[in-house]
Each structure stands twice: as structure tokens, then as C-alpha cells.
Design a protein around this motif. Sequence first.
Motif, short mmCIF file in Angstrom:
data_model
loop_
_atom_site.label_atom_id
_atom_site.label_comp_id
_atom_site.label_asym_id
_atom_site.label_seq_id
_atom_site.Cartn_x
_atom_site.Cartn_y
_atom_site.Cartn_z
N LYS A 78 58.65 10.09 62.00
CA LYS A 78 57.69 9.38 62.86
C LYS A 78 58.11 7.94 63.07
O LYS A 78 58.02 7.42 64.18
CB LYS A 78 56.29 9.43 62.23
N LEU A 79 58.58 7.30 62.02
CA LEU A 79 59.00 5.91 62.10
C LEU A 79 60.15 5.74 63.10
O LEU A 79 60.14 4.82 63.91
CB LEU A 79 59.43 5.45 60.71
N ILE A 80 61.13 6.64 63.06
CA ILE A 80 62.27 6.56 63.98
C ILE A 80 61.83 6.75 65.41
O ILE A 80 62.23 6.00 66.31
CB ILE A 80 63.37 7.57 63.59
N VAL A 81 60.98 7.72 65.67
CA VAL A 81 60.50 7.97 67.04
C VAL A 81 59.71 6.77 67.55
O VAL A 81 59.90 6.32 68.68
CB VAL A 81 59.67 9.27 67.12
N GLU A 82 58.85 6.24 66.71
CA GLU A 82 58.04 5.09 67.12
C GLU A 82 58.89 3.83 67.32
O GLU A 82 58.56 2.99 68.16
CB GLU A 82 56.94 4.83 66.09
N ALA A 83 59.99 3.69 66.59
CA ALA A 83 60.85 2.51 66.69
C ALA A 83 61.81 2.59 67.87
O ALA A 83 62.35 1.57 68.29
CB ALA A 83 61.64 2.32 65.40
N ALA A 84 62.01 3.77 68.41
CA ALA A 84 62.98 3.95 69.49
C ALA A 84 62.50 3.29 70.78
O ALA A 84 61.31 3.35 71.11
CB ALA A 84 63.21 5.44 69.74
N PRO A 85 63.42 2.68 71.53
CA PRO A 85 63.05 2.09 72.82
C PRO A 85 62.50 3.14 73.78
O PRO A 85 61.63 2.86 74.57
CB PRO A 85 64.36 1.51 73.35
N ASP A 86 63.02 4.37 73.69
CA ASP A 86 62.52 5.49 74.49
C ASP A 86 62.17 6.62 73.52
O ASP A 86 63.03 7.43 73.17
CB ASP A 86 63.58 5.95 75.49
N PRO A 87 60.91 6.68 73.06
CA PRO A 87 60.53 7.68 72.07
C PRO A 87 60.86 9.12 72.47
O PRO A 87 61.19 9.93 71.62
CB PRO A 87 59.02 7.48 71.93
N ALA A 88 60.82 9.42 73.73
CA ALA A 88 61.13 10.79 74.17
C ALA A 88 62.56 11.19 73.81
O ALA A 88 62.82 12.34 73.45
CB ALA A 88 60.90 10.93 75.68
N LEU A 89 63.49 10.23 73.89
CA LEU A 89 64.88 10.53 73.53
C LEU A 89 65.05 10.75 72.04
O LEU A 89 65.99 11.41 71.60
CB LEU A 89 65.81 9.39 73.98
N ALA A 90 64.16 10.20 71.24
CA ALA A 90 64.26 10.33 69.78
C ALA A 90 63.50 11.53 69.23
O ALA A 90 63.61 11.83 68.04
CB ALA A 90 63.74 9.05 69.13
N GLU A 91 62.77 12.24 70.06
CA GLU A 91 61.94 13.35 69.57
C GLU A 91 62.68 14.46 68.83
O GLU A 91 62.08 15.10 67.97
CB GLU A 91 61.11 13.93 70.71
N PRO A 92 63.97 14.73 69.09
CA PRO A 92 64.65 15.75 68.29
C PRO A 92 64.60 15.47 66.79
O PRO A 92 64.71 16.39 65.97
CB PRO A 92 66.08 15.73 68.82
N VAL A 93 64.41 14.22 66.39
CA VAL A 93 64.32 13.85 64.99
C VAL A 93 63.09 14.49 64.34
O VAL A 93 63.08 14.75 63.14
CB VAL A 93 64.26 12.30 64.84
N LEU A 94 62.08 14.78 65.13
CA LEU A 94 60.84 15.34 64.58
C LEU A 94 61.02 16.74 64.00
O LEU A 94 60.23 17.15 63.15
CB LEU A 94 59.76 15.37 65.67
N VAL A 95 62.05 17.46 64.42
CA VAL A 95 62.20 18.85 63.98
C VAL A 95 63.58 19.17 63.38
O VAL A 95 63.84 20.32 63.05
CB VAL A 95 61.92 19.83 65.15
N CYS A 96 64.43 18.17 63.20
CA CYS A 96 65.77 18.44 62.70
C CYS A 96 65.78 18.63 61.19
O CYS A 96 64.84 18.26 60.49
CB CYS A 96 66.72 17.30 63.09
#
Length: 87
Positions: free
Chosen positions: A11-29
Motif C-alpha cells: 500500500k505504501l509503494i502504491v500511495e507513494a508512486a507519482p502514478d498509483p495505477a502504474l504501481a498497482e502490480p505491487v498489490l498482488v506480486c
Amino acid sequence: MTPVEVDSLRKLIVEAAPDPALAEPVLVCDADATLDNLIPFSSLIMLGVIVAVEDAYRIRVTKQMIAQALSGGATLRKLAQMIEAAR
């Protein structure tokens, strides 16, 4: 003190990303997946993650800590271990 949970880092990585949509794969990896292969883990995202980790976990992230955590590719598990070691 509770262990750093990988799901919190997700969650922290997705929220910190400039474009959270691009970081969403982190949620399920997988926790050992190399983040560079999942998302554009650019220096901008890394800087956001460092600031967010420092704020959320009240630690100071050093250049040496980042170098060790990124050695061989950043993973959620390595980041969690970095935080644990700094506590």
C-alpha cells in the motif's frame, strides 16, 4: 514492536508512486518478485518510497541501507528486512 508486514509496504509503494495505477502490480506480486520487473521503479518512485518509509516507520533511511535493499533488485521482502534492521 510488530514485524513489518509486506501488505503494508504494498500500500505504501502504491500511495507513494507519482502514478498509483502504474504501481498497482505491487498489490498482488510475490514478496520476492523483483519490483523493477513489475513496475517502472524509477528514482522518482524510489524517492517517494524512501520518504514514505521514513514517515510511516519513523526511521532514517541511509544510502547504505538503500544500496543493500536494492542489490540484485528491490523486493518487498528486502524492503521489509531493511526496515526491521533499522528499528
